[in-house]
Design an enzyme around this catalytic site. Structure first.
Site, PDB file in Angstrom:
ATOM      1  CB  CYS A   3       0.394  57.070 129.286  1.00  0.00           C
ATOM      2  SG  CYS A   3      -0.647  57.562 127.893  1.00  0.00           S
ATOM      3  CB  CYS A  35       2.246  59.580 123.407  1.00  0.00           C
ATOM      4  SG  CYS A  35       1.966  61.264 122.890  1.00  0.00           S
ATOM      5  NE  ARG A  36       3.973  58.596 128.540  1.00  0.00           N
ATOM      6  CZ  ARG A  36       4.089  59.145 129.728  1.00  0.00           C
ATOM      7  NH1 ARG A  36       5.133  58.846 130.492  1.00  0.00           N
ATOM      8  NH2 ARG A  36       3.192  59.992 130.185  1.00  0.00           N
ATOM      9  CG  ASP A  44       4.705  62.421 128.035  1.00  0.00           C
ATOM     10  OD1 ASP A  44       4.425  62.089 126.852  1.00  0.00           O
ATOM     11  OD2 ASP A  44       3.940  63.092 128.739  1.00  0.00           O
TER      12      ASP A  44
END
Length: 136
Positions: free
Chosen positions: A7, A12-13, A112
């Site tokens: 990412c 996060c992802r 996102d």
């Protein structure tokens, strides 16, 4: 199969995707990295909470800029967006780089959640779970 999830900031992802894949396959064959990493950062609090609600602890993860070694390590590189895929293909020219959505037979990029509410992180985690279940 060794999979590298990519990412932007790797907070996060992609760490959530790697953790979900490793849990789903009962393996440790997935890693994550980012295309625009600024230092070695912990995952976002929302990502930690979204994974904790699924029985997964990602709090030890630290962000990591994608490298040629990461690409070489992986059998498959799965990006969160078409833009990530295009950037990696331009830099590394590998035919093993695809979007996670495309490999799952879907079209939508993984949204996102950075800076969003816990509900937004939960929605992102659910999208990742859906795509990863189709891979497994």
């Amino acid at each position: 199969m060794k999979i590298l999830f990519v990412c932007s900031g790797n907070t996060c992802r992609s760490p959530m995707a790697a953790a979900l894949y490793n849990k789903a396959t009962a393996s440790n064959n997935a890693k994550s990295a980012g295309t625009a990493v600024f230092g070695s950062l912990a995952p976002s609090c929302g990502a930690i909470r979204a994974m904790a609600s699924r029985g997964i602890d990602i709090s030890d993860h630290r962000s990591h800029q994608v490298t040629a070694e990461d690409i070489a390590w992986a059998d498959l590189v799965l990006t969160m967006t078409g833009a990530h895929r295009d950037a990696l293909c331009a830099s590394f020219g590998e035919d093993k780089i695809h979007t996670l959505a495309a490999c799952a037979g879907e079209e939508e990029d993984v949204s996102d959640p950075f800076g969003g509410s816990d509900d937004i992180y939960e929605a992102c985690a659910a999208q990742l779970e859906k795509y990863i279940q189709k891979l497994c």
